[in-house]
Scaffold this motif. Structure first.
Motif, PDB file in Angstrom:
ATOM      1  N   CYS A  27       4.446 -19.185  21.142  1.00 40.66           N
ATOM      2  CA  CYS A  27       4.411 -17.998  22.006  1.00 40.66           C
ATOM      3  C   CYS A  27       4.429 -18.454  23.466  1.00 40.66           C
ATOM      4  CB  CYS A  27       3.179 -17.139  21.713  1.00 40.66           C
ATOM      5  SG  CYS A  27       1.667 -18.071  21.427  1.00 40.66           S
ATOM      6  N   SER A  51      -3.203 -15.663  22.283  1.00 44.05           N
ATOM      7  CA  SER A  51      -1.951 -16.369  22.023  1.00 44.05           C
ATOM      8  C   SER A  51      -2.306 -17.823  21.759  1.00 44.05           C
ATOM      9  CB  SER A  51      -1.010 -16.277  23.229  1.00 44.05           C
ATOM     10  OG  SER A  51      -0.641 -14.941  23.484  1.00 44.05           O
ATOM     11  N   PHE A 102      -5.747 -22.141  22.089  1.00 47.13           N
ATOM     12  CA  PHE A 102      -5.355 -20.804  22.533  1.00 47.13           C
ATOM     13  C   PHE A 102      -5.609 -20.646  24.021  1.00 47.13           C
ATOM     14  CE2 PHE A 102      -9.654 -20.706  20.922  1.00 47.13           C
ATOM     15  CZ  PHE A 102     -10.372 -19.875  21.772  1.00 47.13           C
ATOM     16  N   ASP A 145       4.345 -18.538  27.377  1.00 48.06           N
ATOM     17  CA  ASP A 145       3.540 -17.724  28.290  1.00 48.06           C
ATOM     18  C   ASP A 145       3.451 -18.462  29.623  1.00 48.06           C
ATOM     19  OD1 ASP A 145       1.190 -16.601  29.683  1.00 48.06           O
ATOM     20  OD2 ASP A 145       0.855 -15.515  27.812  1.00 48.06           O
ATOM     21  N   SER A 148       1.002 -18.697  14.062  1.00 48.50           N
ATOM     22  CA  SER A 148       0.577 -18.311  15.409  1.00 48.50           C
ATOM     23  C   SER A 148      -0.832 -17.738  15.348  1.00 48.50           C
ATOM     24  CB  SER A 148       1.515 -17.249  15.996  1.00 48.50           C
ATOM     25  OG  SER A 148       2.820 -17.748  16.132  1.00 48.50           O
ATOM     26  N   THR A 176      -3.580 -15.117  16.261  1.00 49.10           N
ATOM     27  CA  THR A 176      -3.485 -13.692  16.582  1.00 49.10           C
ATOM     28  C   THR A 176      -4.774 -13.129  17.165  1.00 49.10           C
ATOM     29  OG1 THR A 176      -4.115 -13.089  14.318  1.00 49.10           O
ATOM     30  CG2 THR A 176      -1.755 -13.300  14.804  1.00 49.10           C
TER      31      THR A 176
END
Length: 233
Positions: free
Chosen positions: A103, A30, A41, A105, A16, A18
């Motif tokens: 992640c 993210s 991202f 979102d 992932s 960061t």
């Protein structure tokens, strides 16, 4: 062991994003990598990165971890250095899916549905220049061609499922199998990495590599090879 570039691409595939560092200033993000290994991202209106111009030079950090019980342990860190690009509209959905896999979102949906609107979230990616890697005791640099020309282990997704299953349900058999292999009690044992070339087992704080007699060609072959490491006595 798998070839180095394949190992790094596989690690990136499960990592992932960061942070993104611009002019030595880090910003949390993210993100993940897309099917070609490029970091992607999400940035939101009001964030400094949302106003960033394309071709800005940045460094994006990817972190891969392994859950051992309730604790996340670092497997490796990659710093991808390169130039920022906006994800093209016809690739935005695939990029959003890649990010969501690591992640989820709600901003990803808005970035797709309101693509190009000044006040909408943006999906950005990196044109890779080089990748600095740190994995355990191994560190170095891959140039863009070495990294992008490699492909992740084709059994990586199967391997991750098997690792979770073994660590969740069969650590006793793994511990007995490693004790038999090492010729001594094995202590705290976890399956750390698994690929078509072999398995890496964490024994207390030490990583022990066990190579297969020949590379596994399928998920079934991978599971068969791993069963030889488990003690079912």
């Amino acid at each position: 062991m798998p070839p180095l570039a394949e190992r790094i691409r596989t690690l990136a595939h499960t990592a992932s994003a960061t942070k993104v560092t611009v002019d030595d200033v880090p910003y949390p993000v993210s993100g993940a990598v897309d099917g070609r290994g490029r970091p992607v991202f999400l940035v939101r209106p009001g964030e400094t990165l949302h106003r960033m111009r394309e071709d800005s030079v940045v460094a994006l950090t990817l972190c891969a971890t392994r859950m051992l019980g309730e604790t996340a342990h670092p497997r490796g860190t990659l710093e991808v250095q390169g130039w920022v690009q906006a994800v093209p509209e016809n690739e935005a959905r695939d990029a959003a899916v890649a990010v969501a896999a690591q992640c989820a979102d709600e901003g990803l949906f808005e970035a797709i549905e309101r693509y190009g609107a000044p006040d909408a979230p943006r999906l950005l990616r990196l044109d890779v220049g080089q990748v600095v890697y740190l994995t355990g005791d191994d560190s170095g640099i891959l140039d863009a061609d070495e990294y992008l020309d490699a492909t992740p282990d084709p059994l990586a997704e199967t391997a991750e499922r098997v690792i979770a299953h073994i660590n969740g349900s069969h650590r006793t058999q793994l511990s007995l199998g490693m004790a038999r292999l090492l010729g001594r009690p094995a202590g705290q044992v976890w399956l750390w990495e698994l690929d078509r070339h072999g398995a890496t087992v964490r024994v207390d704080a030490t990583l022990v590599r066990v190579a297969w007699d020949r590379p596994a060609q399928s998920g079934r072959c991978l599971e068969t090879a791993l069963r030889g490491l488990l003690c079912t006595c």
